[in-house]
Design an enzyme around this catalytic site. Sequence first.
Site, short mmCIF file in Angstrom:
data_model
loop_
_atom_site.label_atom_id
_atom_site.label_comp_id
_atom_site.label_asym_id
_atom_site.label_seq_id
_atom_site.Cartn_x
_atom_site.Cartn_y
_atom_site.Cartn_z
N GLY A 51 0.81 -1.22 0.00
CA GLY A 51 0.00 0.00 0.00
C GLY A 51 0.84 1.26 0.00
O GLY A 51 0.53 2.23 -0.70
N CYS A 52 1.90 1.26 0.77
CA CYS A 52 2.77 2.44 0.85
C CYS A 52 3.49 2.69 -0.47
O CYS A 52 3.70 3.84 -0.86
CB CYS A 52 3.76 2.29 2.00
SG CYS A 52 2.92 2.14 3.60
N SER A 53 3.84 1.63 -1.16
CA SER A 53 4.48 1.76 -2.47
C SER A 53 3.50 2.33 -3.49
O SER A 53 3.85 3.22 -4.27
CB SER A 53 5.01 0.41 -2.95
OG SER A 53 6.04 -0.04 -2.10
#
Length: 158
Positions: A51-53
């Site tokens: 998700g952060c990527s």
Amino acid sequence: MKNSQESISLPTFEVTLVQDGTEQTCDLAALVKDSQQGLVLYFYPKDNTAGCSVQATDFTELKEQFANKGYQIIGVSRDGIKSHHNFINKKALNIALISDTDETLCQHFDVIKEKMMYGKTHLGVVRSTFVFDKNGVMIASFRNIKAKEHAQTLLDFL
């Protein structure tokens, strides 16, 4: 995405900013004054996670459009400087990241909350975004948001 009008100021303490293969110490309140319109400060749980990527690459792809509106984008996590450099290189990010290993910034914005993962509770960063005008006044906050398409939704909001 939920827009809240809570009142959190931009801090005047120094933070470590990682960008373009370098680190610099700066004060966010002073940094926002150098922008045309303001600052988008987004908090995310961990470098190089799915998700952060997605969120970081979306902000990277839309960076020029945010700049055209006069906004600078800065991501914040509790990861260290080396981790940020690896994340930036691995995902070809062109946005700045703040290393908040001592959680000072996370605590200032109250983004560390109890979270549930695999049936166990732990303290973690709740994905949140704060938008400040050129004077450092918060004009919007979005908490507990989803990573996918958040950058575009935020751009549309601005």
